[in-house]
Write a protein that holds these residues in place. Structure first.
Motif, PDB file in Angstrom:
ATOM      1  N   ASP A 315       1.238   0.548  19.178  1.00 42.67           N
ATOM      2  CA  ASP A 315       1.852   1.826  19.545  1.00 42.67           C
ATOM      3  C   ASP A 315       2.732   1.702  20.796  1.00 42.67           C
ATOM      4  O   ASP A 315       3.776   2.353  20.896  1.00 42.67           O
ATOM      5  N   ALA A 316       2.296   0.857  21.741  1.00 46.86           N
ATOM      6  CA  ALA A 316       3.021   0.729  23.011  1.00 46.86           C
ATOM      7  C   ALA A 316       4.291  -0.106  22.861  1.00 46.86           C
ATOM      8  O   ALA A 316       5.270   0.106  23.577  1.00 46.86           O
ATOM      9  N   TYR A 317       4.290  -1.067  21.917  1.00 49.48           N
ATOM     10  CA  TYR A 317       5.434  -1.972  21.749  1.00 49.48           C
ATOM     11  C   TYR A 317       5.834  -2.041  20.271  1.00 49.48           C
ATOM     12  O   TYR A 317       5.749  -3.103  19.635  1.00 49.48           O
ATOM     13  N   PRO A 318       6.281  -0.922  19.704  1.00 55.21           N
ATOM     14  CA  PRO A 318       6.578  -0.884  18.257  1.00 55.21           C
ATOM     15  C   PRO A 318       7.710  -1.820  17.841  1.00 55.21           C
ATOM     16  O   PRO A 318       7.748  -2.249  16.680  1.00 55.21           O
ATOM     17  N   GLU A 319       8.625  -2.132  18.737  1.00 55.60           N
ATOM     18  CA  GLU A 319       9.749  -3.004  18.392  1.00 55.60           C
ATOM     19  C   GLU A 319       9.367  -4.478  18.452  1.00 55.60           C
ATOM     20  O   GLU A 319       9.938  -5.307  17.731  1.00 55.60           O
ATOM     21  N   GLN A 320       8.391  -4.825  19.312  1.00 59.75           N
ATOM     22  CA  GLN A 320       8.035  -6.234  19.500  1.00 59.75           C
ATOM     23  C   GLN A 320       6.802  -6.667  18.712  1.00 59.75           C
ATOM     24  O   GLN A 320       6.707  -7.812  18.272  1.00 59.75           O
ATOM     25  N   PHE A 321       5.878  -5.742  18.550  1.00 61.99           N
ATOM     26  CA  PHE A 321       4.623  -6.099  17.863  1.00 61.99           C
ATOM     27  C   PHE A 321       4.867  -6.324  16.378  1.00 61.99           C
ATOM     28  O   PHE A 321       5.638  -5.616  15.733  1.00 61.99           O
ATOM     29  N   GLU A 322       4.150  -7.319  15.804  1.00 64.37           N
ATOM     30  CA  GLU A 322       4.261  -7.583  14.368  1.00 64.37           C
ATOM     31  C   GLU A 322       2.915  -8.040  13.815  1.00 64.37           C
ATOM     32  O   GLU A 322       2.139  -8.715  14.514  1.00 64.37           O
ATOM     33  N   PHE A 323       2.662  -7.674  12.571  1.00 67.29           N
ATOM     34  CA  PHE A 323       1.597  -8.318  11.809  1.00 67.29           C
ATOM     35  C   PHE A 323       2.212  -9.550  11.154  1.00 67.29           C
ATOM     36  O   PHE A 323       3.306  -9.474  10.587  1.00 67.29           O
ATOM     37  N   LEU A 324       1.531 -10.657  11.215  1.00 65.24           N
ATOM     38  CA  LEU A 324       2.078 -11.900  10.687  1.00 65.24           C
ATOM     39  C   LEU A 324       2.101 -11.896   9.167  1.00 65.24           C
ATOM     40  O   LEU A 324       1.236 -11.312   8.511  1.00 65.24           O
ATOM     41  N   LYS A 325       3.087 -12.579   8.619  1.00 64.16           N
ATOM     42  CA  LYS A 325       3.217 -12.752   7.176  1.00 64.16           C
ATOM     43  C   LYS A 325       3.107 -14.239   6.858  1.00 64.16           C
ATOM     44  O   LYS A 325       3.185 -15.082   7.734  1.00 64.16           O
ATOM     45  N   GLY A 326       2.942 -14.544   5.587  1.00 63.03           N
ATOM     46  CA  GLY A 326       2.870 -15.938   5.190  1.00 63.03           C
ATOM     47  C   GLY A 326       1.449 -16.386   4.932  1.00 63.03           C
ATOM     48  O   GLY A 326       0.493 -15.633   5.131  1.00 63.03           O
ATOM     49  N   PRO A 327       1.264 -17.635   4.486  1.00 60.81           N
ATOM     50  CA  PRO A 327      -0.068 -18.140   4.116  1.00 60.81           C
ATOM     51  C   PRO A 327      -1.036 -18.123   5.292  1.00 60.81           C
ATOM     52  O   PRO A 327      -0.655 -18.377   6.438  1.00 60.81           O
ATOM     53  N   TYR A 328      -2.274 -17.809   4.973  1.00 62.34           N
ATOM     54  CA  TYR A 328      -3.339 -17.822   5.982  1.00 62.34           C
ATOM     55  C   TYR A 328      -4.605 -18.288   5.287  1.00 62.34           C
ATOM     56  O   TYR A 328      -5.089 -17.618   4.374  1.00 62.34           O
ATOM     57  N   GLU A 329      -5.128 -19.419   5.703  1.00 62.41           N
ATOM     58  CA  GLU A 329      -6.346 -19.992   5.123  1.00 62.41           C
ATOM     59  C   GLU A 329      -6.301 -19.992   3.597  1.00 62.41           C
ATOM     60  O   GLU A 329      -7.191 -19.499   2.918  1.00 62.41           O
ATOM     61  N   PHE A 330      -5.186 -20.541   3.077  1.00 66.92           N
ATOM     62  CA  PHE A 330      -5.006 -20.808   1.645  1.00 66.92           C
ATOM     63  C   PHE A 330      -4.735 -19.563   0.799  1.00 66.92           C
ATOM     64  O   PHE A 330      -4.667 -19.665  -0.417  1.00 66.92           O
ATOM     65  N   ARG A 331      -4.558 -18.380   1.428  1.00 68.30           N
ATOM     66  CA  ARG A 331      -4.122 -17.210   0.664  1.00 68.30           C
ATOM     67  C   ARG A 331      -2.764 -16.767   1.184  1.00 68.30           C
ATOM     68  O   ARG A 331      -2.555 -16.648   2.396  1.00 68.30           O
ATOM     69  N   SER A 332      -1.844 -16.515   0.250  1.00 69.18           N
ATOM     70  CA  SER A 332      -0.498 -16.104   0.645  1.00 69.18           C
ATOM     71  C   SER A 332      -0.107 -14.756   0.045  1.00 69.18           C
ATOM     72  O   SER A 332       0.984 -14.260   0.301  1.00 69.18           O
ATOM     73  N   ASP A 333      -1.015 -14.168  -0.740  1.00 67.20           N
ATOM     74  CA  ASP A 333      -0.679 -12.915  -1.410  1.00 67.20           C
ATOM     75  C   ASP A 333      -0.926 -11.694  -0.533  1.00 67.20           C
ATOM     76  O   ASP A 333      -0.410 -10.612  -0.808  1.00 67.20           O
ATOM     77  N   LEU A 334      -1.730 -11.841   0.504  1.00 73.21           N
ATOM     78  CA  LEU A 334      -2.027 -10.736   1.421  1.00 73.21           C
ATOM     79  C   LEU A 334      -1.832 -11.201   2.858  1.00 73.21           C
ATOM     80  O   LEU A 334      -2.110 -12.356   3.187  1.00 73.21           O
ATOM     81  N   PRO A 335      -1.385 -10.317   3.756  1.00 71.18           N
ATOM     82  CA  PRO A 335      -1.242 -10.713   5.162  1.00 71.18           C
ATOM     83  C   PRO A 335      -2.596 -10.990   5.799  1.00 71.18           C
ATOM     84  O   PRO A 335      -3.624 -10.442   5.389  1.00 71.18           O
TER      85      PRO A 335
END
Length: 378
Positions: A315-335
């Motif tokens: 909420d404080a940094y809406p332009e800079q904050f992001e949820f990461l995308k891409g593979p994570y521990e062998f799953r790539s279909d969900l963040p």
């Protein structure tokens, strides 16, 4: 030791372990088992035998000289590498599990143990032989405190077994016995202890590179959520998960600090600071952030803090904050954040669709149910 001798003497043993199992007879437990009973196979989890490897790094290139003991790596380059095949249990009659958990479902060691137990179950059901599971029980370093909600099936992954809470409050053997019953595994299950207060003490050994101290376990269930964001969870510092932040966070912003501290007052404090990670996110960059200091660790709810921290920074940094995308521990279909949170209701809070009071009440109910459900495994 009488029970241990009865279960292991004359057995053909495959052992899932690493350096966290240390202290029995003044040595690493795999070495003591090898000398006392013989060891046919050694199954290695994430991070390697001596926690040489960082997170999400394959151990395929590691080599150890353990004589005639065969080494099978359970954290390679693909999802298939996580699960031993049925041939891995050929010539075995015992799966010995001796490894330290940190009390959170994201931590992969006991997921590896479950996968090994499920593979052993398939081996038995196929009529290829009988396998008994022997688990060296050890205390939960995060204590018996419970936090979180059951992982929803669609979010199940290597960093979350379906139905398990974020912070489960069970011992190693307690959680694995719960898994054995929940997943209806046709395996004889035994708990043993290799030490007692009267003889040899339980020693704290960092189970992996970024769990340096027992205090890390108290905050991990909540601060591990930062792995699903572009916030540094403190990897590359001396206190990962206890130090966290990002280059865009203004650590001198007093009103932001007050918002971050407004929940669970008197239980924890945040020390504003700057830090430079030596590796991982923002390596070599100056980050603004905080060190969390626990005044009352037994009362601290790490998951609630982690959720509140992520939402407040978003909420404080809406332009800079992001949820990461891409593979994570062998799953790539969900963040990654969805796999870690593992609950639509809690994810709605991060999206601003729920109030803090709502998720607090919700977690009190799910934790009460888990405590009742797992009472016999404590």
């Amino acid at each position: 030791m009488k029970k241990t001798d009865q279960l292991l003497k004359g057995s053909s043993i495959g052992m899932l372990t690493n350096q966290s199992a240390y202290g029995w007879k003044g040595d690493y437990h795999f070495r003591s088992i090898q000398k006392e009973y013989g060891l046919k196979k050694l199954f290695l989890p994430e991070h390697g035998l001596f926690a040489e490897l960082q997170d999400q790094v394959s151990g395929s290139e590691l080599r150890y000289d353990l004589g005639e003991t065969q080494i099978l790596n359970l954290y390679g380059d693909s999802e298939e590498s996580l699960i031993p095949n049925e041939d891995a249990f050929q010539d075995l009659d015992t799966l010995l599990i001796d490894i330290r958990d940190v009390g959170a479902r994201y931590y992969t060691f006991l997921t590896s143990a479950l996968y090994a137990m499920q593979a052993a179950d398939r081996y038995v059901r196929a009529g290829k032989g009988n396998i008994k599971v022997v688990v060296v029980d050890s205390p939960n370093p995060a204590g018996r405190k419970i936090e979180g909600s059951p992982l929803e099936k669609k979010f199940a992954s290597f960093v979350g077994v379906e139905g398990t809470l974020h912070r489960h409050g069970l011992s190693t053997a307690g959680l694995l016995e719960y898994y054995k019953d929940t997943f209806s595994l046709d395996l004889k299950f035994h708990r043993i202890k290799l030490y007692s207060k009267k003889t040899e003490s339980f020693l704290w050994v960092p189970p992996s590179p970024n769990i340096p101290a027992q205090t890390t376990c108290y905050v991990y269930a909540g601060l591990c959520l930062l792995e699903g964001t572009n916030l540094s969870e403190g990897r590359g510092t001396t206190r990962p998960f206890e130090i966290f932040g990002a280059p865009f966070i203004d650590d001198l912003n007093r009103s932001l600090l007050e918002k971050l501290e407004e929940k669970q007052k008197g239980i924890f404090r945040l020390r504003p600071l700057k830090f430079i990670p030596t590796f991982h996110k923002y390596a070599g960059q100056v980050c603004g952030g905080y060190q969390i200091l626990l005044d009352r660790p037994e009362k601290f709810h790490s998951l609630l803090f982690g959720l509140h921290f992520v939402k407040t920074i978003r909420d404080a940094y809406p332009e800079q904050f992001e949820f990461l995308k891409g593979p994570y521990e062998f799953r790539s279909d969900l963040p990654a954040i969805q796999l870690l949170v593992g609950d639509e209701f809690l994810l709605e809070y991060l999206d601003g669709k729920r109030k803090y009071s709502e998720i607090k009440d919700y977690l009190e109910e799910t934790e009460r149910k888990w405590k009742k459900e797992t009472r016999s495994y404590r």
